[in-house]
Design a protein around this motif. Structure first.
Motif, PDB file in Angstrom:
ATOM      1  N   THR A   1       0.853  -1.180   0.000  1.00 43.07           N
ATOM      2  CA  THR A   1       0.000   0.000   0.000  1.00 43.07           C
ATOM      3  C   THR A   1       0.895   1.239   0.000  1.00 43.07           C
ATOM      4  N   PRO A   2       1.279   1.718  -1.199  1.00 41.24           N
ATOM      5  CA  PRO A   2       2.255   2.800  -1.258  1.00 41.24           C
ATOM      6  C   PRO A   2       1.723   4.175  -0.863  1.00 41.24           C
ATOM      7  N   ILE A   3       0.400   4.339  -0.820  1.00 39.06           N
ATOM      8  CA  ILE A   3      -0.182   5.641  -0.474  1.00 39.06           C
ATOM      9  C   ILE A   3      -1.016   5.479   0.798  1.00 39.06           C
ATOM     10  N   VAL A   4      -0.724   6.329   1.792  1.00 35.88           N
ATOM     11  CA  VAL A   4      -1.388   6.239   3.087  1.00 35.88           C
ATOM     12  C   VAL A   4      -2.014   7.596   3.406  1.00 35.88           C
ATOM     13  N   GLY A   5      -3.278   7.579   3.817  1.00 34.47           N
ATOM     14  CA  GLY A   5      -3.982   8.812   4.138  1.00 34.47           C
ATOM     15  C   GLY A   5      -3.609   9.371   5.501  1.00 34.47           C
ATOM     16  N   ALA A   6      -3.752  10.675   5.637  1.00 33.16           N
ATOM     17  CA  ALA A   6      -3.438  11.351   6.900  1.00 33.16           C
ATOM     18  C   ALA A   6      -4.315  10.836   8.041  1.00 33.16           C
ATOM     19  N   ALA A   7      -5.584  10.566   7.763  1.00 31.69           N
ATOM     20  CA  ALA A   7      -6.487  10.078   8.810  1.00 31.69           C
ATOM     21  C   ALA A   7      -6.036   8.710   9.319  1.00 31.69           C
ATOM     22  N   GLU A   8      -5.593   7.856   8.421  1.00 31.81           N
ATOM     23  CA  GLU A   8      -5.106   6.530   8.822  1.00 31.81           C
ATOM     24  C   GLU A   8      -3.834   6.652   9.662  1.00 31.81           C
ATOM     25  N   ILE A   9      -2.941   7.517   9.242  1.00 27.31           N
ATOM     26  CA  ILE A   9      -1.704   7.736   9.999  1.00 27.31           C
ATOM     27  C   ILE A   9      -2.036   8.253  11.387  1.00 27.31           C
ATOM     28  N   ALA A  10      -2.898   9.252  11.455  1.00 30.86           N
ATOM     29  CA  ALA A  10      -3.277   9.846  12.743  1.00 30.86           C
ATOM     30  C   ALA A  10      -3.915   8.808  13.656  1.00 30.86           C
ATOM     31  N   GLN A  11      -4.806   8.002  13.096  1.00 36.44           N
ATOM     32  CA  GLN A  11      -5.493   6.993  13.909  1.00 36.44           C
ATOM     33  C   GLN A  11      -4.499   5.964  14.448  1.00 36.44           C
ATOM     34  N   GLU A  12      -3.636   5.455  13.596  1.00 38.82           N
ATOM     35  CA  GLU A  12      -2.673   4.434  14.039  1.00 38.82           C
ATOM     36  C   GLU A  12      -1.655   4.986  15.033  1.00 38.82           C
ATOM     37  N   GLN A  13      -1.350   6.284  14.928  1.00 40.98           N
ATOM     38  CA  GLN A  13      -0.373   6.894  15.830  1.00 40.98           C
ATOM     39  C   GLN A  13      -1.025   7.502  17.070  1.00 40.98           C
ATOM     40  N   GLY A  14      -2.351   7.556  17.067  1.00 46.70           N
ATOM     41  CA  GLY A  14      -3.062   8.084  18.236  1.00 46.70           C
ATOM     42  C   GLY A  14      -2.946   9.587  18.406  1.00 46.70           C
ATOM     43  N   VAL A  15      -2.935  10.320  17.279  1.00 42.26           N
ATOM     44  CA  VAL A  15      -2.864  11.783  17.335  1.00 42.26           C
ATOM     45  C   VAL A  15      -4.013  12.383  16.544  1.00 42.26           C
ATOM     46  N   ASP A  16      -4.281  13.640  16.791  1.00 40.23           N
ATOM     47  CA  ASP A  16      -5.312  14.376  16.077  1.00 40.23           C
ATOM     48  C   ASP A  16      -4.912  14.500  14.605  1.00 40.23           C
ATOM     49  N   VAL A  17      -5.866  14.368  13.697  1.00 40.99           N
ATOM     50  CA  VAL A  17      -5.559  14.385  12.270  1.00 40.99           C
ATOM     51  C   VAL A  17      -4.964  15.731  11.844  1.00 40.99           C
ATOM     52  N   GLN A  18      -5.400  16.825  12.439  1.00 40.78           N
ATOM     53  CA  GLN A  18      -4.837  18.133  12.072  1.00 40.78           C
ATOM     54  C   GLN A  18      -3.369  18.241  12.495  1.00 40.78           C
ATOM     55  N   TYR A  19      -3.045  17.698  13.640  1.00 35.95           N
ATOM     56  CA  TYR A  19      -1.653  17.678  14.096  1.00 35.95           C
ATOM     57  C   TYR A  19      -0.811  16.805  13.166  1.00 35.95           C
ATOM     58  N   ALA A  20      -1.349  15.653  12.792  1.00 36.24           N
ATOM     59  CA  ALA A  20      -0.648  14.761  11.855  1.00 36.24           C
ATOM     60  C   ALA A  20      -0.405  15.471  10.533  1.00 36.24           C
ATOM     61  N   GLN A  21      -1.395  16.217  10.042  1.00 35.01           N
ATOM     62  CA  GLN A  21      -1.241  16.915   8.774  1.00 35.01           C
ATOM     63  C   GLN A  21      -0.137  17.972   8.838  1.00 35.01           C
ATOM     64  N   GLN A  22       0.014  18.629   9.979  1.00 35.80           N
ATOM     65  CA  GLN A  22       1.085  19.618  10.135  1.00 35.80           C
ATOM     66  C   GLN A  22       2.455  18.944  10.010  1.00 35.80           C
ATOM     67  N   ILE A  23       2.602  17.809  10.654  1.00 28.98           N
ATOM     68  CA  ILE A  23       3.874  17.084  10.603  1.00 28.98           C
ATOM     69  C   ILE A  23       4.108  16.532   9.203  1.00 28.98           C
ATOM     70  N   LEU A  24       3.061  15.999   8.594  1.00 27.39           N
ATOM     71  CA  LEU A  24       3.179  15.474   7.232  1.00 27.39           C
ATOM     72  C   LEU A  24       3.587  16.583   6.257  1.00 27.39           C
ATOM     73  N   GLN A  25       3.092  17.789   6.455  1.00 30.16           N
ATOM     74  CA  GLN A  25       3.486  18.902   5.592  1.00 30.16           C
ATOM     75  C   GLN A  25       4.965  19.233   5.757  1.00 30.16           C
ATOM     76  N   ARG A  26       5.476  19.142   6.975  1.00 29.82           N
ATOM     77  CA  ARG A  26       6.911  19.356   7.196  1.00 29.82           C
ATOM     78  C   ARG A  26       7.721  18.281   6.456  1.00 29.82           C
ATOM     79  N   LEU A  27       7.275  17.045   6.559  1.00 32.43           N
ATOM     80  CA  LEU A  27       7.964  15.952   5.870  1.00 32.43           C
ATOM     81  C   LEU A  27       7.890  16.129   4.355  1.00 32.43           C
ATOM     82  N   ARG A  28       6.774  16.632   3.874  1.00 33.79           N
ATOM     83  CA  ARG A  28       6.622  16.881   2.434  1.00 33.79           C
ATOM     84  C   ARG A  28       7.556  18.000   1.991  1.00 33.79           C
ATOM     85  N   ARG A  29       7.554  19.096   2.724  1.00 36.36           N
ATOM     86  CA  ARG A  29       8.449  20.207   2.371  1.00 36.36           C
ATOM     87  C   ARG A  29       9.920  19.802   2.478  1.00 36.36           C
ATOM     88  N   GLY A  30      10.223  18.879   3.362  1.00 37.25           N
ATOM     89  CA  GLY A  30      11.589  18.402   3.543  1.00 37.25           C
ATOM     90  C   GLY A  30      12.000  17.315   2.565  1.00 37.25           C
TER      91      GLY A  30
END
Length: 156
Positions: free
Chosen positions: A25-54
């Motif tokens: 499964t090469p593409i993973v949604g932010a909601a799935e990541i947030a749920q599996e990591q136990g964090v709020d989806v908006q917080y996960a999206q902020q971190i994912l944006q940093r990883l994307r920009r990086g």
């Protein structure tokens, strides 16, 4: 050096995406990541944006969209992830908050400056020696085959 939650979650999110990719499964949604990591989806999206920009992950738009690695997990180091999530790994006070122009200018004689730069290079070298592939293969923990030694032997 201080790793914040941005860096810690950045590593965990990256490992999760790498594991999903390895499982087909090469593409993973932010909601799935947030749920599996136990964090709020908006917080996960902020971190994912940093990883994307990086340059660690890319975003894929559309109904089946989400995030994927930009390159193979074996080519992404922990240093890469932490720099993307944190901005840097080791803040050198001479650069960020100098104690004074006389003490901290590039031409000043300071015995600490070369030590801080050497320490930063050792920390970065250590982080560079572990890949996302290694981390993902161990389900989120990094195997250490031998004790960590940064620099030369301790005298005391």
């Amino acid at each position: 050096m201080r790793i914040t939650q941005w860096g810690e979650y950045g590593v965990h999110f990256s490992a999760q995406i790498a594991n999903k990719e390895k499982a087909g499964t090469p593409i993973v949604g932010a909601a799935e990541i947030a749920q599996e990591q136990g964090v709020d989806v908006q917080y996960a999206q902020q971190i994912l944006q940093r990883l994307r920009r990086g340059g660690i992950i890319d975003s894929v738009r559309g109904p089946q969209g989400g995030y994927k690695l930009t390159r193979p997990a074996g080519e992404i180091t922990l240093l890469d992830i932490l720099v993307a999530a944190e901005g840097d790994t080791f803040e050198i006070i001479c650069e960020t908050k100098p104690l004074g122009q006389d003490r901290c200018s590039a031409g000043a004689t300071c015995g600490l400056r070369p030590i801080w730069y050497d320490l930063k290079e050792h920390v970065n070298g250590f982080l560079r020696s572990y890949t996302l592939e290694q981390l993902a293969a161990t389900s989120g923990s990094i195997p250490l085959d031998s004790p960590i030694q940064i620099g030369g032997p301790v005298h005391g």
